[in-house]
Enzyme design. Structure first.
Site, PDB file in Angstrom:
ATOM      1  N   CYS A 188       9.067   5.766  -7.033  1.00  0.00           N
ATOM      2  CA  CYS A 188       9.973   4.758  -6.498  1.00  0.00           C
ATOM      3  C   CYS A 188       9.760   4.747  -5.003  1.00  0.00           C
ATOM      4  CB  CYS A 188      11.408   5.064  -6.860  1.00  0.00           C
ATOM      5  SG  CYS A 188      11.669   6.769  -7.368  1.00  0.00           S
TER       6      CYS A 188
ATOM      7  N   ASN B 157      -3.415   0.178 -12.487  1.00  0.00           N
ATOM      8  CA  ASN B 157      -3.497   1.422 -11.726  1.00  0.00           C
ATOM      9  C   ASN B 157      -2.565   2.515 -12.244  1.00  0.00           C
ATOM     10  OD1 ASN B 157      -1.979  -0.876 -10.496  1.00  0.00           O
ATOM     11  ND2 ASN B 157      -1.020   0.768  -9.338  1.00  0.00           N
TER      12      ASN B 157
ATOM     13  N   HIS C 167     -12.002   2.745  -0.781  1.00  0.00           N
ATOM     14  CA  HIS C 167     -11.437   4.104  -0.866  1.00  0.00           C
ATOM     15  C   HIS C 167     -11.077   4.518  -2.288  1.00  0.00           C
ATOM     16  CE1 HIS C 167      -6.915   3.567  -1.157  1.00  0.00           C
ATOM     17  NE2 HIS C 167      -7.234   2.352  -0.771  1.00  0.00           N
TER      18      HIS C 167
ATOM     19  N   THR D 124     -14.081  -9.195  14.516  1.00  0.00           N
ATOM     20  CA  THR D 124     -15.308  -8.411  14.633  1.00  0.00           C
ATOM     21  C   THR D 124     -15.439  -7.473  13.439  1.00  0.00           C
ATOM     22  OG1 THR D 124     -15.252  -8.578  17.017  1.00  0.00           O
ATOM     23  CG2 THR D 124     -16.590  -6.790  16.102  1.00  0.00           C
TER      24      THR D 124
ATOM     25  N   SER E 261     -11.907  -2.320  -3.370  1.00  0.00           N
ATOM     26  CA  SER E 261     -11.534  -1.507  -2.216  1.00  0.00           C
ATOM     27  C   SER E 261     -12.340  -0.215  -2.203  1.00  0.00           C
ATOM     28  CB  SER E 261     -10.034  -1.192  -2.295  1.00  0.00           C
ATOM     29  OG  SER E 261      -9.666  -0.361  -1.222  1.00  0.00           O
TER      30      SER E 261
ATOM     31  N   GLY F 103      -8.170  -3.799  -0.698  1.00  0.00           N
ATOM     32  CA  GLY F 103      -7.700  -4.522  -1.871  1.00  0.00           C
ATOM     33  C   GLY F 103      -6.528  -5.445  -1.556  1.00  0.00           C
ATOM     34  N   THR F 104      -5.612  -4.960  -0.756  1.00  0.00           N
ATOM     35  CA  THR F 104      -4.424  -5.753  -0.434  1.00  0.00           C
ATOM     36  C   THR F 104      -4.823  -7.059   0.247  1.00  0.00           C
ATOM     37  OG1 THR F 104      -3.123  -3.732  -0.190  1.00  0.00           O
ATOM     38  CG2 THR F 104      -2.235  -5.726   0.840  1.00  0.00           C
TER      39      THR F 104
ATOM     40  N   GLN G 236      -9.268  -0.959  -9.409  1.00  0.00           N
ATOM     41  CA  GLN G 236      -9.353   0.263 -10.206  1.00  0.00           C
ATOM     42  C   GLN G 236     -10.624   0.319 -11.066  1.00  0.00           C
ATOM     43  OE1 GLN G 236      -7.391   3.064 -10.414  1.00  0.00           O
ATOM     44  NE2 GLN G 236      -6.069   2.355  -8.762  1.00  0.00           N
TER      45      GLN G 236
HETATM   46  C1  LIG Z   1      -5.169   0.661  -4.509  1.00  0.00           C
HETATM   47  C2  LIG Z   1      -4.965  -0.666  -5.128  1.00  0.00           C
HETATM   48  C3  LIG Z   1      -4.771  -1.814  -4.345  1.00  0.00           C
HETATM   49  C4  LIG Z   1      -4.653  -1.756  -2.850  1.00  0.00           C
HETATM   50  O1  LIG Z   1      -5.891  -1.550  -2.233  1.00  0.00           O
HETATM   51  P1  LIG Z   1      -5.924  -1.132  -0.693  1.00  0.00           P
HETATM   52  O2  LIG Z   1      -7.362  -1.095  -0.347  1.00  0.00           O
HETATM   53  O3  LIG Z   1      -5.268   0.206  -0.605  1.00  0.00           O
HETATM   54  O4  LIG Z   1      -5.187  -2.200   0.060  1.00  0.00           O
HETATM   55  C5  LIG Z   1      -4.651  -3.035  -4.988  1.00  0.00           C
HETATM   56  N1  LIG Z   1      -4.703  -3.128  -6.331  1.00  0.00           N
HETATM   57  C6  LIG Z   1      -4.884  -2.055  -7.106  1.00  0.00           C
HETATM   58  C7  LIG Z   1      -4.958  -2.218  -8.590  1.00  0.00           C
HETATM   59  C8  LIG Z   1      -5.016  -0.790  -6.546  1.00  0.00           C
HETATM   60  O5  LIG Z   1      -5.177   0.275  -7.326  1.00  0.00           O
END
Ligand SMILES: *Cc1c(COP(=O)(O)O)cnc(C)c1O
Length: 387
Positions: free
Chosen positions: A324, A151, A201, A237, A199, A73-74, A179
């Site tokens: 935090c 999130n 995971h 890759t 993402s 996601g990042t 999310q």
């Molecule tokens: C977890 C999350 C991310 C980050 O995703 P990663 O795959 O861990 O980099 C970005 N945005 C939201 C809303 C998330 O919940």
């Protein structure tokens, strides 16, 4: 009562489901070729890789050539926002004040580079208003980025309506749907977005793999240069096992919707109703426009972190709404944005439900919670008179 292991932190990450793991395994062993290689080993892997892309696209209502695999996601957020900014050179971006740091901090960095950014406020439930979006549009606005669901507090935004507005003004629209994907039915043919981040995971796929949807015809600049993979937008890759695991987990998650979402909502509402029976507990976020697995509550007069530790001792994994990151005492930007005072924000806890959670899990938490809250409140210096 015997101690249970109850995982209620699916908003942070989820376990990889067995089917996804099994789909991935051959790509660590016998199917190890580089998909760009011309020999049989490479070609076989390329075939499986492109099949995974087709499955991913079909699960979202997208075309295969609109899907770009990333590390998560990042990275997807960074490629969309920075890539559009790089192509544009200068101009104005609209986002919300409750975005994940993977959008918020990118915008702050882009401000340092001379871009201007509007951070839209949200109401007490965490909703962005369409009027605010429209009123913020300037002649040089080139991008709007509003998350599909938050999130922390779980609020689901009117993504399609914001997208419509963006399209009407000829502005690109990105949504961080990390999310939402696999949690709420979603069809990119109907959603008016140019970019969408996801993402694996967060939907029982592996960590370190994600995707960016980019609508056909939308042009942005790549951030990296290299071997030209992913049509030059994300060279390097390919993470073949990751992509195969992502596509398997996504296909299954989407196939289980909306039944899965209904079941999660029932569990969610049972937990919310039970927790609200404790004195001085507030529900954060929106009652209806809410992720099916998200519960975020504030326990007045006590620290969320203390509640978290007590829960952990009894086998329950949740997360603190006031998390935090640097150990600083600043409450979360999301809880501040919905108007919580410091004390209330610090008393907040997020339970995020997912695959594997049961009614027994909910009832276990509801059993152990009142004595935890009672004990912490007895020790609390800020507890109200007679409260
Ligand atoms: C977890 C999350 C991310 C980050 O995703 P990663 O795959 O861990 O980099 C970005 N945005 C939201 C809303 C998330 O919940």
């Amino acid at each position: 009562m015997s101690k249970k292991n109850v995982y209620m932190d699916h908003g942070a990450t989820t376990p990889v489901r067995q089917e996804a793991l099994e789909a991935m395994l051959p790509f660590f062993t016998e199917l190890y070729g580089n998909p760009s290689s011309l020999h049989a080993q490479g070609r076989d892997v390329r075939k499986a890789f492109e099949e995974a892309r087709r499955i991913t696209a079909a699960s979202l209502g997208a075309e295969p050539d609109e899907i770009y695999f990333t590390s998560g996601g990042t990275e997807s957020n960074n490629i969309a926002l920075r890539g559009a900014a790089k192509k544009q050179g200068s101009g104005h971006i609209i986002t919300s004040s409750i975005e994940h740091h993977a959008v918020l901090d990118v915008c702050k960095d882009l401000e340092k580079q001379g871009f201007t950014v509007t951070y839209l406020p949200v109401d007490q439930f965490g909703l962005v208003s369409l009027e605010d979006v429209e009123a913020s549009i300037k002649p040089d606005t080139f991008m709007i980025s509003v998350m599909a669901a938050n999130n922390e507090v779980g609020t689901v935004q009117p993504v399609s309506e914001i997208g419509e507005l963006a399209a009407k003004h000829g502005i690109l629209f990105h949504t961080d749907a990390v999310q939402v994907v696999g949690q709420i039915p979603l069809n990119l043919k109907e959603l008016n977005v140019d970019f969408l981040s996801l993402s694996a995971h967060k939907f029982n796929g592996p960590k370190g793999i994600g995707a960016l949807y980019k609508r056909k015809g939308v042009k942005i600049d790549p951030l990296y240069h290299g071997g030209g993979q992913e049509r030059k937008l994300r060279p390097g890759t390919e993470n073949v096992p990751g992509v195969v695991g992502l596509s398997k987990a996504l296909e299954l998650a989407v196939g289980e919707l909306p039944q899965k979402a209904d079941a999660l909502e029932k569990l969610r509402d049972r937990l919310i109703e039970g927790l609200m029976e404790i004195d001085d507990v507030l529900l954060n976020g929106h009652r209806e426009k809410r992720l099916p697995g998200n519960i975020n509550v504030s326990f007045q007069y006590i620290e969320g972190e203390s509640v978290l530790l007590s829960l952990d001792l009894q086998g329950v994994a949740a997360s603190s709404g006031s998390a935090c990151s640097s150990g600083s005492l600043d409450p979360s930007h999301v809880l501040s944005a919905i108007g919580l005072d410091h004390q209330t924000a610090h008393g907040s806890i997020r339970f995020s439900l997912g695959r594997g959670n049961t009614v027994e899990d909910i009832d276990y938490v509801l059993d152990i919670m009142p004595p935890i809250v009672e004990r912490l409140r007895q020790m609390s210096p800020v507890r109200k008179e007679g409260g």
